[in-house]
Every structure is written in C-alpha cells, then in structure tokens.
Design an enzyme around this catalytic site. Sequence first.
Site, PDB file in Angstrom:
ATOM      1  CB  SER A 566      -0.950  -0.048   1.197  1.00 55.37           C
ATOM      2  OG  SER A 566      -1.993   0.868   1.038  1.00 55.37           O
ATOM      3  CG  ASP A 651      -6.047  -2.893  -4.213  1.00 59.28           C
ATOM      4  OD1 ASP A 651      -6.892  -2.181  -3.635  1.00 59.28           O
ATOM      5  OD2 ASP A 651      -4.819  -2.754  -4.062  1.00 59.28           O
ATOM      6  CG  HIS A 683      -5.256  -2.613  -0.316  1.00 60.01           C
ATOM      7  ND1 HIS A 683      -4.628  -2.104  -1.425  1.00 60.01           N
ATOM      8  CD2 HIS A 683      -4.776  -1.878   0.727  1.00 60.01           C
ATOM      9  CE1 HIS A 683      -3.801  -1.125  -1.066  1.00 60.01           C
ATOM     10  NE2 HIS A 683      -3.872  -0.976   0.231  1.00 60.01           N
TER      11      HIS A 683
END
Length: 715
Positions: A566, A651, A683
């Site tokens: 991320s 995601d 994600h």
Amino acid sequence: MKTQSLAMAVLAALPKVLAITPEEMLSANRYSDAVPNPSGEFALFTVSNYSFETGESASWWNKLDLTTGDISVWTTSTDISEVVFVGPNPTSIIYVNGTNAEGDGGISLYSADANSLEDATLIGSLPAPYSGLKAVQTASGDIHFLVYTKAYPNGTAYNEALASTPRSTGRLYNTIYVRHWDTWLTAEKNAVFGGVIKGANGSYALAGELTNYVTGICNVTCAESPYDQSDQSDYDISPDGSTVVFLTKDTSLPLANYTADVIYVVPFDGTKDDATPINARGSTSYPDAQGAATSPRFSPSGKHIAYFQMNGINYESDRNILYVADVDSENFNVTSLAHDWDRSPDSLVWAKDSETIFVAAPDLGRERIFPIPLSADDSYVPKNITNEGVTAGFYVLPDDSLLVSDSKIWTSRDIYAVTPEGEVTKTYFQANLVDAGLKGLGPEDVSEFYFSTNTSEIDQQAWIVYPEGFDESKTYPLAFITHGGPQGAHFNSWSTRWNFKVWADQGYVVIAPNPTASSGWGQNLTDAIQGRWGSYPYWDLVHAWQYVNSTLKYVDTANGIEAGASFGGYMTNWIQGHEMGRWFKALVTHDGSTSTLNQYASEELWFMNHDFSGPFTEQGFKAGSPYYDWNPLLHVDQWATPHFVVHNELDYRLPVSEGILLFNLLQTHGVPSRLLSFPDENHWVLNRENSLVWHTEIFKWINYYSGISNATSPY
Ligand SMILES: *[C@@H]1O[C@H](CO)[C@@H](O)[C@H](O)[C@H]1NC(C)=O
Ligand SMILES: *[C@@H]1O[C@H](CO)[C@@H](O)[C@H](O)[C@H]1NC(C)=O
Ligand SMILES: *[C@@H]1O[C@H](CO)[C@@H](O)[C@H](O)[C@H]1NC(C)=O
Ligand SMILES: *[C@@H]1O[C@H](CO)[C@@H](O)[C@H](O)[C@H]1NC(C)=O
Ligand SMILES: *[C@@H]1O[C@H](CO)[C@@H](O)[C@H](O)[C@H]1NC(C)=O
Ligand SMILES: *[C@@H]1O[C@H](CO)[C@@H](O)[C@H](O)[C@H]1NC(C)=O
Ligand SMILES: *[C@@H]1O[C@H](CO)[C@@H](O)[C@H](O)[C@H]1NC(C)=O
Ligand SMILES: *[C@@H]1O[C@H](CO)[C@@H](O)[C@H](O)[C@H]1NC(C)=O
Ligand SMILES: *[C@@H]1O[C@H](CO)[C@@H](O)[C@H](O)[C@H]1NC(C)=O
Ligand SMILES: *[C@@H]1O[C@H](CO)[C@@H](O)[C@H](O)[C@H]1NC(C)=O
Ligand SMILES: *[C@@H]1O[C@H](CO)[C@@H](O)[C@H](O)[C@H]1NC(C)=O
Ligand SMILES: *[C@@H]1O[C@H](CO)[C@@H](O)[C@H](O)[C@H]1NC(C)=O
C-alpha cells in the site's frame, strides 16, 4: 459438548520445530476475542485453523472457565455465527444460526442455556442474511434486539439469494464514489433493524416485523448504518431496550469528499422520522468536531452515550476525541473528556458504575488500555493499564477488572485479566505456549530502538525481530519493512499478512520502522505527512537504515532487501528511484501506487484531497503539486534493483493497473522483475492457499538476491 482440554491435546502432539514457516503461520489457530458471560464464570471465543494437506479449514467455539482457567470445546457446530448473553440467567444466550429451515439465504435465532446448548430452541427465522446481533432484556421480560443487513431503497431487507438477476450487467452512476475496497456500490445499503422477542423465561417467539431505522434518511446522500464495510460497532441499544443509537455519514455532504459522521438517537419503537442527531455539525459546544465518528456506546446506567469523533472533515486519520452525550438532556449536552490528550483512542468500554470509560489507543507501537473518568477535564492525561501487545477486545468483569484479548509479534492470542489499576491478576491463555506452529516464539524474539532524524523533534521508533537461533556474533541480511497507511504503524501485534517473525525466520533481521505519519507518537508526527509523501518518511527511512548500518553489527545491510504494501508499496517504488534503492539487493511492492496521477482512480478521494493538500483539479500536475513532486514515475530512469511486484484484481483502493504499470516499466527498463496477481484478492491476500504462494514466491526472490538461498534462479 466435549470437555477434553484443548490445551492438553495440542501439547501432546508438539513436534520439535522452532523457526516458524509460512505454512505453520497460515495453518495455525486463529482466535476471536474472549467474551465473558454477565456473571464472569466463563468466556466464549472462536478458533479456526487450516490444513494444507487436506485443503480444509476447521472452526469451533471454546469455553474458558474464568475460575479454573480450563479451556474446553464449547461446540463444533459451524452453524453458530454469533452469541449474545441475554435472558433470565447469566448463562442464558441467544445465538445466530447462519442458516434457516427455509434455506432461503436468511438466518434463524435460537435461545439456549450456554451450559446445555443441546437443548437450544428455535425462536424464529429472518428472511435475510442479518448479522451484528445486540440484545437486551426489557423490564417486561421481552427481548429487544438489533441486527443489520442491506436494504432496498424502499427499506425492505435485501436477500441476494432471492433477488432476481437483471439481464444486463451494466452499472450506471451519476456521482463519484462508485466502488469501495473490493465492491461496486449498488442501491442497496446497510440498515440497522430492531426486533422484539416475546415471552420471558425460554418460550420465545418473534413478534411482528422488524423496524428499519435508517433507510430513507436522505439529503445529498442517503444514510447507511453500519457504514459500508463497518459493523455492529456503529450502533447500540440502551440497557433498558428503549432507545437505539446509530451513526451514518453526514447525509448533507457528498460521500466521496467527506468523512463527517452524524450519530442519531431513535426510540426503539420509533421510525427513521423520529431519529434525532446528537452531533450534527455545529450543534454541539465543539464547532471543530466535524469529522468521522465511531463507537457510540450506551453507559450501563443508560444515561450517557460515549463516542469518538475527529475534527478534520475530510481526514480519516485525525485524532479521535472522546465525547459523552447526556441522553435525557435537551440537545444531549455533549461534553468531551481528556480533550487535549495527544493520543487517538479507537475503542471503548464503559465501567460498570458508568463513571469511567476504558479506551484503547495506539501508544508507542502498542495498543494500550487507558481508563478515563467522566470527571476528566481537557488537560487530563490518562495512564495506561496494559503494556505490550495490541488489544483485540476487552470486557468488564463483575469484579471491575477487565478480560483482555490481545496479540503480540510472538503470540497470536493472549487472554488475561487486569485490574483498573493495571495489575494483571490472571493469565488465561498464551497461544505461543500451546500452538504447535508457534512453539519457541517469545518476547526475546523482539526488540526496538529509537533513532534521531531530521523531520521530527522526537526520536522515531523501529522494531527489531530476530531470526530463530539468533547469534549476535554472526550477521544476517536485513529485511527492511515499510508500513502502509501512511497513517498507521508497525505494532507489537500478530499478523497473518505481514508476520515479522516468519520473515525473520527465513534468516533475516527484520527492521520495521515507524517514520513520519506513524500513529501512537502524537498527532504532529501523523499529520506531518501531509503534502510530503516523498520527503519526510523517505528521509526518516534513510536515518533508520543508517542507524542500523552504523550501530547493529549483526545486520548485514550490504545484502538487505526492502518490502512494503500500500503506502509501503508506494514508498518502495519511490526508494527504487532514489539513492536508497541502491542500498538493497531486492525490493517487493505489494499493491502500491506507481503513478500518483492515478491516485484519482482510488475510491476514497478525501484521502488524496487531504494527503496531497487539495484535489487534483486544484493542485494540477506540475512542479510544486504533491501529485507531481512525489510521483515515483519521474525517477524511472534510476530504477535498477530487482523488484517483485504483487497486485490483485479486486483491489479498488489502488487498482491493479498500478502493479501492471510498475511491472511493464521495470521490464522495459531491463530491471529483473516478476509479477504476481490474484484475481480473487483485494488490497490484502486473505485466502490461505494464495497467501502460501505469496510467501513462497516472495521468499524465493528475496532469498536469492540476499544470498540466503543457494538457488540458481530467483524463480
Ligand atoms: C485444527 O484443529 C483441529 C481441532 O482441534 C485439529 O484436530 C487439527 O489438527 C488442527 N489442524 C491444524 C492444521 O492445526
Ligand atoms: C441451524 O439451522 C439449521 C437449519 O434450520 C438446523 O438444521 C441446524 O440444526 C441449526 N443448528 C444449530 C446449532 O442451531
Ligand atoms: C421493495 O423493493 C424490492 C425490490 O424492488 C421489492 O422486491 C419489495 O417488494 C419492495 N418492498 C415493498 C414493501 O414494497
Ligand atoms: C421468569 O422466571 C422468574 C424466575 O425464574 C420469575 O420470577 C418470573 O416471574 C418469570 N417471568 C415470567 C414472565 O414468567
Ligand atoms: C440538506 O442539506 C442542506 C445542505 O446541503 C441543508 O441546508 C438542509 O438543511 C439539509 N436538509 C436536511 C433535512 O437535513
Ligand atoms: C467534491 O469533490 C469534487 C472533486 O474534487 C468537487 O468537484 C466537488 O465540488 C466537491 N463537492 C463538494 C460539495 O465539496
Ligand atoms: C452538561 O454537562 C456538564 C458536564 O457533565 C455539566 O457540568 C452541565 O451541568 C451539563 N449541563 C446541562 C444543561 O445539563
Ligand atoms: C504503561 O506504559 C509504559 C510505557 O510507556 C510501560 O512501561 C508500563 O509498564 C505500562 N503500564 C502498565 C500498568 O502496564
Ligand atoms: C505540535 O505542533 C504544533 C505546531 O507546530 C505545536 O504548537 C505543538 O506544540 C506540537 N505538539 C507537540 C505535542 O509536540
Ligand atoms: C534530511 O535527511 C535526508 C537524509 O539524509 C536528506 O536527504 C535531506 O536533505 C535532509 N533534509 C533536510 C531538510 O536537511
Ligand atoms: C554502511 O556502513 C559501512 C561500514 O561502516 C560503510 O562503509 C558504508 O559506507 C555505509 N553505507 C552507507 C550507505 O552509508
Ligand atoms: C548453501 O550452500 C552451503 C555450502 O554448500 C551450505 O552450507 C548451506 O547449507 C546451503 N544453504 C542452503 C539454504 O541451502
């Protein structure tokens, strides 16, 4: 009901293997928090595990005897998804059976005595997949309960199993915020429903229809509670069953731009039209309180509702401030407690006497519990009563102490009792002492250091996690792990996605720094990230790395690797294009951002609007705009370090095109690289078989480039 002691059974089968492998970590038991019954005799918690041999998972409920500490299997029935303690006796329960006799995708409710579950009786069926049961017994003996599920715009509960499938799959939107996390938004929104169970003392029956309190509260947007991916923490029922509280995004604002929440109070037998806001913007004595709210909770006396709210109206990582509303007072007389405390608590539990609120807050790399009395003024500084670990759940016992469930880097679950003064009176469970896969893990595997840097007045922290058999006189390649968020932290907690000990046991010393943006060291450190993605945290990581290079002689920095997900993936891509990129033998980006321009393909635009100091349309794509200045793509000519890329199709936070863009550029630039993508993961990688592939392929890559393996190829 089985009474065999689980702990004994597992201990007998322990193999003598110490280092924890990905397989062991992924197949090991996973535990819910332990919820005590009202008399504090016992607590219930769920356990699940997975066998890579058979490809099957097992799950069951455990019962912890809080007097003897014995743990036994309460039930192996996988039908029981939720249990609440309610009814005439402290052992009376109502549970949610995730199926019903109609087999229509709905659920059923059962009443039982926890000590004779086999005598459970059916209360009734509900024709939708409701969950999030909360229930209280009223003075009449009736039970009032709350559940939630998605509802059609007309208020009727939505049951996907019964819904007709349209002939076209097209989706149409007129306003932004079209998808979130891993789901495209539809017209059906979560709503809290209330229901009545008649008949005290065991002969229960559902009475009448459920009441939807939420659907139809609409202005610019329509109310949804729990909000999207949230859960029953967004609503509560008063102890006497007369009143319901729930929160929703502020309906006078567009969803994609703002995080503001409004908390509504509604009579249990009322409708959405009777819903009164506690904290409408500008209505309290705290005009700055404009942002996201969480955890509305009735006090045991029923007189107060406690909740958290942030100030920043388009910020999801501002400081949570604790507020208390007076239920009976006109305008709810909202007051804050310990208003200036420089911590951001995120869960709360009332003490039995309704005079103290226990909160849990990130604090110096742990999530600690702090009591806050109702009398606390603005300058009150709460004192922690727990130390290590990250709290998963805590509950007040009849003797006023707390039953705490937490995890640590070395244990997936500890359960213990602690007094309001901070004395641990009983340790009931430590997973690392009983679970075969965790054998040998302990606090000695973990250390920390503080380093000075040029971005903050305070020193910053980093975790050190040692490999099995660690010998200070030897050297181990560095595994440098960068956290996501960027507002967030590396905590002393167990993770099944980024388990530091599993990485260390490949043969690395793991260093997990908490640079600018990290939470738990005061709001200034968190806020300093705004507009500075490529500067402050990068400089901090440089300082952390240099501290390791000059101080920790047992770390082989020359053969180190770096990895992050991320924001950590963004930072990895940024590192690749900068000096630091040359200090690592390999890099790993999991679901990161490759082009900051593409951040507007994300779902939560308020996030970019905040972190890049304004919307893209204002900042533009030119020097001086954070969208431009901090774009990893600008430095593609510097990319040189072997780079493993993971990006998943579901995601929607950072779309899969970011990973493909990264991989395509690495390949065209001639940088050794590999792409791993899961079509069914978001994600995060949650499926254990997928996670095993994730670990296996990443470890092959980094172990090859760090020299830990003798393989002739990184594949
Ligand atoms: C999962 O738990 C069950 C029940 O305790 C046990 O029989 C099984 O061996 C466990 N499996 C793994 C992979 O730990
Ligand atoms: C759950 O519901 C199903 C379907 O009605 C029923 O067969 C099963 O016995 C129930 N299980 C429990 C534990 O209540
Ligand atoms: C609400 O809308 C759904 C979907 O169109 C429909 O099936 C249901 O009958 C409606 N309920 C009422 C009460 O009109
Ligand atoms: C329920 O049982 C309690 C004692 O077990 C009794 O005092 C009470 O009257 C009963 N209530 C009803 C409605 O039967
Ligand atoms: C709807 O929102 C507008 C602001 O956009 C506000 O003036 C109005 O009072 C709101 N109405 C209700 C019923 O909340
Ligand atoms: C919401 O954000 C969009 C994009 O920045 C902007 O065009 C719009 O004016 C904003 N709306 C409000 C009410 O702030
Ligand atoms: C509001 O709450 C404060 C703090 O609890 C209290 O001092 C004050 O008297 C209350 N005011 C009213 C009008 O109830
Ligand atoms: C509170 O936190 C400090 C670290 O700031 C720790 O040393 C102490 O042990 C904690 N107190 C309790 C009662 O756990
Ligand atoms: C946070 O930053 C502000 C503004 O620079 C400063 O006034 C304040 O003292 C800082 N707070 C702490 C706790 O360092
Ligand atoms: C802070 O330290 C980093 C790393 O050494 C350096 O690149 C940067 O220029 C420094 N920033 C300032 C403002 O001195
Ligand atoms: C790391 O430490 C070594 C040994 O002290 C030193 O030679 C080297 O220059 C350092 N690397 C960096 C990038 O500072
Ligand atoms: C790598 O090779 C060396 C020398 O042959 C051997 O001692 C070592 O155990 C091997 N390491 C691994 C991980 O296979």
